[in-house]
Write an enzyme that holds these catalytic residues in place. Structure first.
Site, PDB file in Angstrom:
ATOM      1  CD  GLU A 218       3.339  -4.248   0.476  1.00 21.80           C
ATOM      2  OE1 GLU A 218       2.140  -4.678  -0.533  1.00 21.80           O
ATOM      3  OE2 GLU A 218       4.477  -5.074   0.878  1.00 21.80           O
ATOM      4  CG  ASP A 256       3.920  -5.662  -5.146  1.00 21.82           C
ATOM      5  OD1 ASP A 256       4.773  -6.422  -5.005  1.00 21.82           O
ATOM      6  OD2 ASP A 256       2.916  -5.493  -3.959  1.00 21.82           O
TER       7      ASP A 256
END
Length: 379
Positions: A218, A256
């Site tokens: 990511e 997140d």
């Protein structure tokens, strides 16, 4: 007070102790209370279907952080050890499901990609909770063969990334980014597994599938850009689109930057509003509407999306709920994003809210079978 009890010499002795030593009565009462509490605890943990274990969640966070950085591409020992933990932990959840037709199936989505630092290997970890068709091979039913269901079954996806960003001048372990979200996914998966084990066949048979994705790559290796970021999610979304696997996803929930104090989760432009509202209701119900703390699901609207692993899926038509705080935690991408700066009341509270939310969503979005459902059993 002086009546002689029935029951022989043992009962007579106990009666004398209670009458002549009052503290014995207090001790006996305390012992009975302890036995009752332990019995209730055993039933809740082993038979009640709610496997939320705050201690396990914290142990997982501490263990992963102790391994250091988790930079993608084979650049860190922590990355390899974290991937191994994810694989073993998700397979281990099948112990909750031994007497059900549900099983976790765990696989690696490994691929090579060209990055700004060269050609690297990435490894998404995908754990799928599937209902298998079990067929007996013996009259007593002691041997079974597992038959995969045909076609694409509706499913819900939970996701987070497990890699960490590389910084040249300090070791970045990324407690909120994204060790806590990863460990929360494992905690939620344990809760749901234990809950399914308590359901009667006519109810568990209608649940959609659940899928957990632990994305690799990511973080950007240099500066965030469309080509230097989201390596794992871009690859998987494109692959599943080509295979026709995206249409069965009812909802994707991406976690997140979790674990900081007083997070505020906004409504992004593409947020499914009914889903977000359900989280608001559950937060007030489970954690208390007047608890004195700021609301997490504030209902405030963000003007634009935050670029993250959900976008390659959302841009292909998958409904996505992005649970990320705005503003970002103060420790974001600093050396202070560590265990010492986590807020465990927020972590445990949010894991409980998301577990109940997921239970309700799975129950309210059944796969198409003919018989009706009643109220969802408690998690």
């Amino acid at each position: 007070r002086n009546r002689r009890p029935f029951g022989g010499p043992v009962a007579s002795y106990l009666w004398w102790q209670v009458n002549n030593r009052p503290w014995a009565l207090v001790l006996a009462g305390a012992l009975l209370l302890w036995c009752a509490v332990m019995g209730i605890t055993y039933m809740v943990v082993h038979r009640g279907g709610h496997a939320h274990q705050p201690g396990q969640l914290r142990q997982d966070v501490e263990r992963i952080l102790s391994w250091g950085t988790r930079v993608s591409g084979g650049m860190s020992r922590g990355h390899l050890k974290t991937r191994g933990l994810l694989l073993s932990r998700m397979v281990g959840l099948n112990a909750h499901l031994a007497h059900t037709p549900w099983r976790w199936r765990v696989e690696l989505d490994s691929f090579d990609d060209t990055t700004v630092v060269g050609n690297l290997s990435f490894h998404n970890v995908i754990a799928s909770l599937k209902r298998l068709s079990l067929r007996s091979l013996s009259r007593q039913g002691s041997s079974w063969v597992e038959v995969e269901p045909e076609g694409e079954i509706p499913r819900v996806v939970l996701a987070a990334h497990y890699d960490s960003k590389a910084f040249p001048h300090f070791e970045f372990v990324g407690a909120t980014d994204s060790v806590v979200p990863v460990c929360m996914l494992m905690d939620i998966a344990a809760n749901i597994s234990a809950w399914i084990s308590t359901l009667p066949p006519e109810q568990e048979a209608r649940l959609p599938e659940l899928q957990l994705i632990f994305f690799d790559g990511e973080e950007a290796f240099h500066e965030w850009s469309p080509t230097d970021s989201l390596y794992g999610s871009r690859h998987l979304a494109a692959a599943w689109e080509a295979q026709g696997k995206l249409k069965a996803i009812q909802l994707m929930v991406l976690l997140d930057l979790l674990g900081g104090p007083s997070p505020q989760f906004p409504v992004f432009p593409e947020t499914p509003l009914k889903v977000y509202h359900n989280l608001q209701v559950l937060e007030a119900k489970i954690l208390g509407e007047h608890s004195g703390r700021p609301r997490w699901f504030t209902g405030l609207r963000a003007t634009e999306a935050v670029e993250d692993d959900h976008l390659p899926f959302q841009n292909r038509g998958v409904p996505a709920l992005h649970i990320i705080p705005l503003p970002f935690p103060k420790v974001w991408h600093t050396r202070d994003d560590t265990l010492e700066n986590l807020h465990w009341d927020v972590i445990h509270g949010l894991s409980s809210v998301l577990s109940i939310f997921l239970r309700d969503f799975l129950y309210e979005h059944p796969r198409p079978l003919p018989h009706p459902l009643g109220r969802p059993p408690e998690l």
